[in-house]
Structures are given as structure tokens and as C-alpha cells.
Design a protein around this motif. Structure first.
Motif, PDB file in Angstrom:
ATOM      1  N   UNK A 134      84.338  11.717  58.392  1.00 18.55           N
ATOM      2  CA  UNK A 134      83.103  12.216  57.770  1.00 18.55           C
ATOM      3  C   UNK A 134      82.085  12.741  58.773  1.00 18.55           C
ATOM      4  N   UNK A 135      82.549  13.283  59.890  1.00 14.28           N
ATOM      5  CA  UNK A 135      81.624  13.773  60.908  1.00 14.28           C
ATOM      6  C   UNK A 135      80.870  15.027  60.467  1.00 14.28           C
ATOM      7  N   UNK A 136      81.395  15.720  59.475  1.00 15.72           N
ATOM      8  CA  UNK A 136      80.687  16.896  58.984  1.00 15.72           C
ATOM      9  C   UNK A 136      79.332  16.564  58.393  1.00 15.72           C
ATOM     10  N   UNK A 137      79.131  15.296  58.020  1.00 15.50           N
ATOM     11  CA  UNK A 137      77.849  14.881  57.457  1.00 15.50           C
ATOM     12  C   UNK A 137      76.871  14.359  58.488  1.00 15.50           C
ATOM     13  N   UNK A 138      77.218  14.410  59.788  1.00 20.24           N
ATOM     14  CA  UNK A 138      76.372  13.866  60.842  1.00 20.24           C
ATOM     15  C   UNK A 138      75.707  14.989  61.635  1.00 20.24           C
TER      16      UNK A 138
ATOM     17  N   UNK B 292      80.956  26.996  62.687  1.00 19.67           N
ATOM     18  CA  UNK B 292      80.835  27.070  61.227  1.00 19.67           C
ATOM     19  C   UNK B 292      80.478  25.742  60.573  1.00 19.67           C
ATOM     20  N   UNK B 293      80.532  24.630  61.331  1.00 26.16           N
ATOM     21  CA  UNK B 293      80.434  23.306  60.701  1.00 26.16           C
ATOM     22  C   UNK B 293      79.374  22.424  61.351  1.00 26.16           C
TER      23      UNK B 293
ATOM     24  N   UNK C 158      81.417  21.314  65.151  1.00 25.51           N
ATOM     25  CA  UNK C 158      82.088  22.480  65.731  1.00 25.51           C
ATOM     26  C   UNK C 158      82.062  22.457  67.252  1.00 25.51           C
ATOM     27  N   UNK C 159      81.055  21.804  67.824  1.00 26.87           N
ATOM     28  CA  UNK C 159      80.936  21.750  69.289  1.00 26.87           C
ATOM     29  C   UNK C 159      81.546  20.492  69.877  1.00 26.87           C
ATOM     30  N   UNK C 160      82.090  19.643  69.043  1.00 27.52           N
ATOM     31  CA  UNK C 160      82.590  18.347  69.505  1.00 27.52           C
ATOM     32  C   UNK C 160      83.674  18.491  70.569  1.00 27.52           C
ATOM     33  N   UNK C 161      84.550  19.465  70.405  1.00 27.39           N
ATOM     34  CA  UNK C 161      85.679  19.625  71.320  1.00 27.39           C
ATOM     35  C   UNK C 161      85.341  20.261  72.651  1.00 27.39           C
ATOM     36  N   UNK C 162      84.102  20.711  72.828  1.00 30.04           N
ATOM     37  CA  UNK C 162      83.747  21.438  74.044  1.00 30.04           C
ATOM     38  C   UNK C 162      83.654  20.541  75.276  1.00 30.04           C
ATOM     39  N   UNK C 163      83.424  19.229  75.091  1.00 25.51           N
ATOM     40  CA  UNK C 163      83.008  18.410  76.225  1.00 25.51           C
ATOM     41  C   UNK C 163      84.020  17.374  76.734  1.00 25.51           C
TER      42      UNK C 163
ATOM     43  N   UNK D  49      84.841  28.281  72.397  1.00 23.14           N
ATOM     44  CA  UNK D  49      84.094  27.930  71.186  1.00 23.14           C
ATOM     45  C   UNK D  49      84.964  28.131  69.947  1.00 23.14           C
ATOM     46  N   UNK D  50      85.847  29.115  69.968  1.00 21.12           N
ATOM     47  CA  UNK D  50      86.751  29.333  68.836  1.00 21.12           C
ATOM     48  C   UNK D  50      87.732  28.168  68.705  1.00 21.12           C
ATOM     49  N   UNK D  51      88.198  27.632  69.828  1.00 19.91           N
ATOM     50  CA  UNK D  51      89.099  26.477  69.790  1.00 19.91           C
ATOM     51  C   UNK D  51      88.369  25.240  69.288  1.00 19.91           C
ATOM     52  N   UNK D  52      87.173  24.990  69.815  1.00 23.51           N
ATOM     53  CA  UNK D  52      86.408  23.817  69.403  1.00 23.51           C
ATOM     54  C   UNK D  52      86.029  23.884  67.934  1.00 23.51           C
ATOM     55  N   UNK D  53      85.651  25.070  67.466  1.00 21.18           N
ATOM     56  CA  UNK D  53      85.314  25.232  66.049  1.00 21.18           C
ATOM     57  C   UNK D  53      86.517  24.937  65.164  1.00 21.18           C
ATOM     58  N   UNK D  54      87.719  25.325  65.615  1.00 21.31           N
ATOM     59  CA  UNK D  54      88.933  25.055  64.844  1.00 21.31           C
ATOM     60  C   UNK D  54      89.212  23.556  64.781  1.00 21.31           C
ATOM     61  N   UNK D  55      89.018  22.853  65.903  1.00 22.69           N
ATOM     62  CA  UNK D  55      89.181  21.396  65.884  1.00 22.69           C
ATOM     63  C   UNK D  55      88.184  20.781  64.911  1.00 22.69           C
ATOM     64  N   UNK D  56      86.942  21.280  64.914  1.00 22.02           N
ATOM     65  CA  UNK D  56      85.948  20.812  63.953  1.00 22.02           C
ATOM     66  C   UNK D  56      86.381  21.065  62.525  1.00 22.02           C
TER      67      UNK D  56
END
Length: 428
Positions: free
Chosen positions: A139-143, A177-178, A182-187, A247-254
């Protein structure tokens, strides 16, 4: 190599599907457990009472996300399970966020690059531990704030703020997009301990601060695999791979996390939407207890988190974040804001699926849910008497003697909180 990745993803997809079934479609309460509709027990907690309390505390059902492009979800799933994103190709996102361990790893502190094995049995030859517990993906989309210190966050203007600052360009921001997820995978991919490694690969040779080159290096790896190029271009119609960034990869993971890890049909959701039989009498009683104590002040909203930061007197174990005289302390939110008032504050954990996602606390100092609930009763005394023998062997000798400093800024909400064993039973 990519065929092996797809086989791994297919296996993982089956596990993810089982998680969806467990979280959204639990076995219905038996007739003997359902709320009695007779008037014989006038002291029973009623659904109406609990629903009114929930409304007054701002607790609402979780909503399913809007439709997400299947090609984007497939790409995100492949990336989340692929070790190609780590420097030495030995760690995937899901190494620390395993479906088999409810999208965490069952450890107090995770083991990243150079580790061997999975879950609680994972080891690291050099004894290197990640400083914080691996939070679940649910449920990370709600955070709005992600990571324990909220270093990736969605601001009031809808922009994603990150440790990369201006290096996360407006062009990259437009890909997201989310929200924050969406930025979670960047770091994690830039962290040596988590994924990048200390040597033996081209990404480890890049200076730590040069995240642009790290991200570009990862895209070169992915672009060398024709199937990945096709998947990226299918996920982002009209954009050639040559114009994409990480950013496209991280957004896809999101997208994968939001689409597959949002569970909005739990019994609690059905109850809030009007199903009086969704909760058992014991659950209704526990909900009333939760909602009439201070718990719901911080655990509110759809995710059962206020998305804010609190010092709840958690014992500090592990290597820390390089803070304090020992360099083994972890100042939490202060590392993001620079404000001393934020020292030892960490994000309120969402409570959905919390039964499944131990250990608990920012550093996993509490191995069971009951031990963490009990911690909130006279938390100052609990911290002072913390017993490290309850930890896994790798963490037992890492307890930091900083209790007085933590207590000096303990959240005043905890003042005077005493929970009897009977109340703990109800909260559980």
C-alpha cells in the motif's frame, strides 16, 4: 540471462498472487465467530459504535489504484526481481523485499551486497548490515513519505523531493506517475551496502555523489539486453529507449508495487464500507480499544499511518547512520531536515498486514508484534530495560547506549501510557 530472469519473475508472480489472495480474500468468519445479532449480550461492542469512532478518527477504506498499463507493471516486476540492478549482480530489490516474507526479509536489519542466502538465514561474510529494517511494499501508493526518514516525499505541490535534489531533473520528474513511490527505486541502487557494492564492478568505481553516472550506467546495462529495450518501449509507447533515463525504470518498479501490492478489500475495508459481519466480535472489541486509546492519533487514515514522524523510544541497534559521537547512532528524520527537533523521529508505520511484517521498529529491534505493542506501555522503562538477547545473533552485540538521549525527545503522546495485558490482548 534474460530467460532466467523471466523464469524467476514467473515464479515470483505466483507468490505475489498468493499474497493478493491472502490479503484481499481471507476466509470468511465462521458462523460461530460472527457478530451475534441477538439482544442477549447488551454489553457487546456494536458495528455502529466502531464505525462512528473510526469516522471521528479519520479512518477510511483504502481505495484501489486506477488502471495501470499492464506493460508497465510487467516491466516493473521484471526489474524488481533482476539482480542486474546491483553492482556485482548479486542483489535484487526483492532480495530484501521477498514475497515469501511478505515483501520484507524477516530480519531486524537487512543484508545487501555480498550477502549469501535469503531471509532470516542470509549472511554477509564481512558482517555488514544495512542500518535500518526493510519496510514492506504494501500500500505504498497511499503514502507521501517513503523510507524510515521520509527522504523521498511528495510535497504539497505534488513534486517528489529526494536526496538527489536538482539532479532529479524536471524531465525525470515528469516520468513519475505514482507520486513518491515512483522514485523509490532510484536510491537503493546507489547505496554501496544495499546494492552497488564496494568494488569489482563499473558502478562501484563511480564516486558516491555522482548519482547521474550510476543511473546512466544501469540504463546501459539494461539497454544491452534487446528484450529489456522492447519491454521499456512497450511500457512507454512513443518514447524510444535511447531517450529514457533510470526514472523510467524506477517508475515501472513503482507501478508494479502499486498495482500488485495494494490490498483494498481486507475485512477492515469491507467493514468500513458497511459490512457488519466483516469483523468478528473480538475484532470489534479490539477496534474499539484501539480507537479509544492514543493509538489512532498516529495510526489513522486509509493506511493506518499519519505519514508523520515520531520518537517512540525505540532501542538503537546495528551500524547506525553515522550520527553522534559513536557514528553508530541514527538521528532519523533530522538527517533529512537538519532540524534537531527531528532527532530520533521516524515515520509512523502503516498497520495494514502488520501481523505479517516483523521485526518491528526502524531497526527491527522488536522481533514480535506483541513485543512492540507492549513497548508502548511505559516505553521509557521498556527502553531502559531493553534486552538484546531477543535479537538475532548478528545484532545482539550492537545495542547502542543512547537511551537517555532518545528519551529526552520522546513524543509526549507516550507520557502516561500504560497498557494492561488484557488491553494488549485486545489490541493484538
Amino acid at each position: 540471462m534474460f530467460r532466467r530472469t523471466l523464469a524467476t519473475v514467473a515464479t515470483a508472480a505466483a507468490v505475489v498472487a498468493s499474497l493478493v489472495a491472502c490479503a484481499d480474500q481471507p476466509t470468511a468468519p465462521s458462523a460461530s465467530n460472527r457478530r451475534s445479532t441477538t439482544a442477549s449480550d447488551e454489553t457487546a461492542v456494536t458495528p455502529r459504535t466502531v464505525r462512528q469512532l473510526a469516522a471521528s478518527r479519520g479512518l477510511v477504506p483504502l481505495e484501489r489504484p486506477r488502471h495501470i498499463r499492464p506493460a508497465l507493471v510487467r516491466l516493473g516486476q521484471a526489474l524488481a526481481f533482476d539482480k542486474i540492478l546491483s553492482g556485482n549482480r548479486d542483489v535484487a530489490c526483492t532480495t530484501c523485499h521477498l514475497p515469501a516474507f511478505e515483501t520484507s526479509d524477516g530480519r531486524s536489519l537487512s543484508i545487501g551486497s555480498g550477502g549469501i542466502g535469503l531471509g532470516p538465514q542470509r549472511t554477509q561474510p564481512n558482517g555488514v548490515l544495512i542500518a535500518r529494517n526493510a519496510p514492506p511494499f504494501f500500500d505504498l501508493g497511499g503514502m507521501r513519505h517513503l523510507f524510515w526518514d521520509g527522504r523521498v516525499q511528495l510535497d504539497s505541490k505534488g513534486r517528489v523531493q529526494t536526496p538527489a535534489g536538482h539532479r532529479l531533473t524536471p524531465r525525470m520528474q515528469r516520468v513519475f506517475e505514482f507520486g513518491a513511490v515512483s522514485a523509490l527505486g532510484m536510491f537503493p541502487v546507489t547505496s554501496r551496502a544495499e546494492m552497488r557494492g564496494d568494488g569489482g564492478n563499473e558502478l562501484a568505481a563511480i564516486p558516491d555523489a555522482d548519482v547521474d553516472r550510476i543511473w546512466a550506467g544501469l540504463m546501459r546495462r539494461l539497454g544491452a539486453i534487446p528484450e529489456y529495450r522492447r519491454m521499456f518501449e512497450a511500457a512507454y509507447p512513443g518514447t524510444p529507449f535511447s531517450e529514457m533515463t533510470f526514472a523510467h525504470a524506477s517508475n515501472a518498479i513503482g507501478a508494479f508495487i502499486v498495482d500488485r501490492m495494494t490490498f483494498a478489500n481486507a475485512p477492515w475495508d469491507r467493514f468500513l464500507r458497511g459490512d457488519d459481519d466483516a469483523l468478528t466480535p473480538r475484532q470489534l472489541e479490539g477496534a474499539e480499544t484501539f480507537l479509544t486509546l492514543k493509538c489512532a492519533i498516529c495510526h489513522d487514515g486509509a493506511t493506518l499511518s499519519d505519514d508523520q514522524f515520531h520518537d517512540v523510544a525505540v532501542a538503537q541497534i546495528g551500524p547506525g547512520e553515522g550520527n553522534g559521537a559513536s557514528l553508530r547512532d541514527d538521528f532519523g528524520r533530522m538527517n533529512v531536515t537538519g532540524d534537531p527537533a527531528d532527532r530520533y523521529r521516524f515515520r509512523t508505520s502503516p498497520l495494514r498486514n502488520v501481523e505479517l511484517t516483523g521485526p518491528y521498529g526502524h531497526d527491527g529491534a522488536y522481533p514480535t508484534l506483541r513485543s512492540f505493542v507492549e513497548h508502548y506501555s511505559e516505553s521509557d522503562q521498556r527502553l531502559l530495560s531493553f534486552d538484546p538477547s531477543q535479537l538475532d545473533p548478528a545484532s545482539q552485540g550492537t545495542l547502542l547506549d543512547n537511551a537517555q538521549d532518545v528519551l529526552a525527545q520522546r513524543d509526549t503522546l507516550l507520557n502516561g501510557v500504560v497498557l494492561s495485558p488484557e488491553v494488549v490482548d485486545k489490541l493484538m
